[in-house]
Design an enzyme around this catalytic site. Sequence first.
Site, short mmCIF file in Angstrom:
data_model
loop_
_atom_site.label_atom_id
_atom_site.label_comp_id
_atom_site.label_asym_id
_atom_site.label_seq_id
_atom_site.Cartn_x
_atom_site.Cartn_y
_atom_site.Cartn_z
N ARG A 1 1.25 25.17 -43.64
CA ARG A 1 1.35 23.88 -42.94
C ARG A 1 2.33 22.92 -43.64
O ARG A 1 2.13 21.70 -43.66
CB ARG A 1 -0.03 23.22 -42.79
CG ARG A 1 -0.94 23.94 -41.83
CD ARG A 1 -2.27 23.22 -41.68
NE ARG A 1 -3.04 23.25 -42.91
CZ ARG A 1 -4.03 22.42 -43.22
NH1 ARG A 1 -4.39 21.49 -42.35
NH2 ARG A 1 -4.69 22.52 -44.36
N GLU A 2 3.41 23.48 -44.19
CA GLU A 2 4.37 22.65 -44.92
C GLU A 2 4.95 21.54 -44.04
O GLU A 2 5.17 20.43 -44.51
CB GLU A 2 5.53 23.52 -45.46
CG GLU A 2 5.12 24.51 -46.52
CD GLU A 2 4.68 25.87 -45.98
OE1 GLU A 2 4.73 26.84 -46.75
OE2 GLU A 2 4.28 25.96 -44.80
N LEU A 3 5.23 21.88 -42.76
CA LEU A 3 5.84 20.87 -41.89
C LEU A 3 4.88 19.71 -41.65
O LEU A 3 5.27 18.55 -41.70
CB LEU A 3 6.26 21.49 -40.55
CG LEU A 3 7.00 20.52 -39.61
CD1 LEU A 3 8.34 20.09 -40.21
CD2 LEU A 3 7.24 21.15 -38.24
N ASP B 1 -22.87 19.45 -25.24
CA ASP B 1 -21.52 18.97 -24.94
C ASP B 1 -20.65 20.06 -24.34
O ASP B 1 -20.61 21.16 -24.87
CB ASP B 1 -20.83 18.50 -26.23
CG ASP B 1 -21.31 17.14 -26.67
OD1 ASP B 1 -21.85 16.41 -25.84
OD2 ASP B 1 -21.13 16.80 -27.86
N GLU C 1 -10.77 22.95 -19.22
CA GLU C 1 -9.64 23.65 -19.86
C GLU C 1 -9.67 25.14 -19.58
O GLU C 1 -8.65 25.80 -19.65
CB GLU C 1 -9.71 23.49 -21.38
CG GLU C 1 -9.43 22.11 -21.87
CD GLU C 1 -9.75 21.99 -23.36
OE1 GLU C 1 -9.86 23.02 -24.04
OE2 GLU C 1 -9.89 20.86 -23.82
N HIS D 1 -21.99 16.12 -21.97
CA HIS D 1 -20.89 15.16 -22.09
C HIS D 1 -19.57 15.87 -21.83
O HIS D 1 -19.37 17.00 -22.27
CB HIS D 1 -20.85 14.53 -23.49
CG HIS D 1 -19.65 13.65 -23.67
ND1 HIS D 1 -19.52 12.45 -22.99
CD2 HIS D 1 -18.52 13.79 -24.39
CE1 HIS D 1 -18.35 11.91 -23.31
NE2 HIS D 1 -17.73 12.70 -24.15
N GLU E 1 -15.97 10.43 -19.90
CA GLU E 1 -14.94 9.52 -20.40
C GLU E 1 -14.27 8.87 -19.19
O GLU E 1 -13.62 9.56 -18.41
CB GLU E 1 -13.92 10.34 -21.20
CG GLU E 1 -12.79 9.55 -21.79
CD GLU E 1 -11.80 10.43 -22.55
OE1 GLU E 1 -10.90 9.87 -23.17
OE2 GLU E 1 -11.92 11.67 -22.50
N HIS F 1 -10.82 5.75 -28.67
CA HIS F 1 -9.62 6.24 -29.37
C HIS F 1 -8.87 5.10 -30.05
O HIS F 1 -7.89 5.32 -30.73
CB HIS F 1 -8.70 6.98 -28.40
CG HIS F 1 -9.36 8.19 -27.81
ND1 HIS F 1 -10.02 8.16 -26.60
CD2 HIS F 1 -9.50 9.46 -28.28
CE1 HIS F 1 -10.53 9.36 -26.35
NE2 HIS F 1 -10.23 10.16 -27.35
#
Length: 757
Positions: free
Chosen positions: A16-18, A601, A607, A643, A667, A696
């Site tokens: 995960r260097e970036l 939940d 998705e 939820h 939501e 958020h």
Amino acid sequence: MTTFHVAGFPRVGAKRELKFAQERYWRGEIAEQDLLEIAQKLREINWKHQAAANADFVAVADFTFYDHILDLQVATGAIPARFGFDSQNLSLNEYFQLARGNQTQFAIEMTKWFDTNYHYLVPEFTKNTEFKANPAHYVQQIREAKALGFKFKPTIVGPLTFLWLGKEKGEAFNRFELLAKLVPVYVEILNALVAEGAEWIQIDEPALAVDLPTEWIEAYKAVYTTLKEKVKAKLLLATYFGSVAEHAPLLKGLPVDGLHIDLVRAPAQLAAFEDYNKVLSVGVIDGRNIWRANLNQVLDVVEPLKAKFGENLWIAPSCSLLHTPYDLEVETQLKANKPELYSWLAFTLQKVQELRVIKTALEQGRGAVQAELDASQAAADARANSKEIHRPEVAERLANLPTDADKRKSPFAERIAKQNAWLNLPLLPTTNIGSFPQTVEIRQARAKFKKGELSVADYEAAMKKEIEFVVRRQEELDLDVLVHGEAERNDMVEYFGELLDGFAFTKFGWVQSYGSRCVKPPVIYGDVVRPEPMTVRWSQYAQSLTNKVMKGMLTGPVTILQWSFVRNDIPRSTVCKQIGVALSDEVLDLEKAGIKVIQIDEPAIREGLPLKRADWDAYLQWAGEAFRLSYMGVQDDTQIHTHMCYSEFNDILPAIAGLDADVITIETSRSDMELLTAFGDFKYPNDIGPGVYDIHSPRVPKAEEIERLLRKALNVVPKERLWVNPDCGLKTRGWPETIAQLEVMMEVTKKLRAELN
């Protein structure tokens, strides 16, 4: 010769260097030049790995600092005008502001890339959008690859998919009308790549795997005729994520030089392309999952194609390898603890080596790679027969479920009467979605416990202290149904995966979700069983602290499935039902322990929808069944909550109602309660808790804002069936704003209660 190529590589790097470089840059800890150098190094490493695997081209133009669709917005000049930036001279800082927002403008909206867990930035098109070519980002990558001596193939998302993925803004119009203006700009971009020496260019059109309107399908011919006439390179049109067999006559007639099809997601579509007379690239290694391929089986498919297509046969992963972790070899812990499982996996670097073996076998015969083929076969055989994977009692339990196992004992009207009798809640009952702020202290205690620096007793004491703090704050706020705050949970899926048999975890199995955010999905490798209670003692402890009702909190089976790497040896539907049945044991234990309000939940149920409408019903049927199985056997007076958080319900409302949860919280604040209208029109039968403020943001909502939303909700939902809650869990918030936000919510609720009573 057989050409082996890759459409794209993970951008973030093996460790995960970036991500870490981006975040340091945003905090002002490193200069732009440092970030550019790290990115350049990562690209070079990616190319070296591809070349070492004997790839005939390395992938260029696949690297991005945030998102490849954002790069395309910059390259075509289609960045939102509201930012006031010049796309021709965009600084890196401005590029990041498009993705992350600034003081005056909110960020470009993000959504899922087809049915993957990667998110792209949604192009904003207006009637007057003007396109202007700026291929600098792609040209730079080509020049680097050339300087290092690599043979390269740029990959760019095609014009129809790019338009399809966007949204219309401002005055009403159809974004399809912009196609005529967009194509000449694509010609300019592609010719800039040709000028740098690109002989082949891959143009990705994954939109062909969804239900495109007829006019969009018909436009492919004209668009690709223009591109072929005006661009002096060979074009490979790539499709993935699903079957494009229905478009085979159109695709085979396009004036391109080759087609790429995904034979992992849609193996049956091969028949429609076997008479193609140009380059056929077959995606035979899974670019979206982490299982080692059975290379003999792959060769059984591609050897006859080699005989038929000769040099026109290309081999590749099914799609970009962006969706798979970088390198299995760094997983030394997994190798030591679960050597068998380790031997069944392949991450990005292993997948390109699998393609090297296939290429060699096609060119020199299987004998040239016999050792690799034998190892692959041995792993496949071991996996097929492993006792660790296949637990007869799990299959038996599923097979012997009564036909009405997923049905409640009584209809909602009878259940809710029994629930209300003991719950004795006021009108507009208030609750939270589940999590409370995960403070630095909580994270530190968990990290120390994982490293063995904190004893079990000390860790549990720290968590109990946190739970008590959360319970007392809720009592002070006078909330009605309390939650324990989930201090002990690192992540809503990982927490359960660690406690269920059949799951395993990697240490470095990170994949990019968006920008610098990476996720490390659990691996579901075997039959799922709950060996012992997972949440009961925490909920019981929380309940012991208060006379108010305490809600149990679980993650649902569909969400656990969607956010994991799932075994590919049995149907996903079976895995999902196994998880549902395992969760039902937990639900019944919670009920037995006196926790009779239980939330399951399912933020990811939408998705999971397949890309093609025709496949939706089958998915919704098994997803709904798995959810209902998770609460099978509960008493009528136990109240099941669920939820969900996303913005499109209208088209799946019957399925949502079919989950038969007593209460659904959703939501809705950011869509200004628009979502609720759909529930009202549909006459949703059970209780609803629409979110009344956006979690958020740290912003504390004004009382009149919440009041306006609640009054809107009361126009749609009968007052007896309306709950009041925030949009989502409060894990990412700080305590000061959390208390302030909930105070406003309670103040407004009490005001309206008095009025309604």
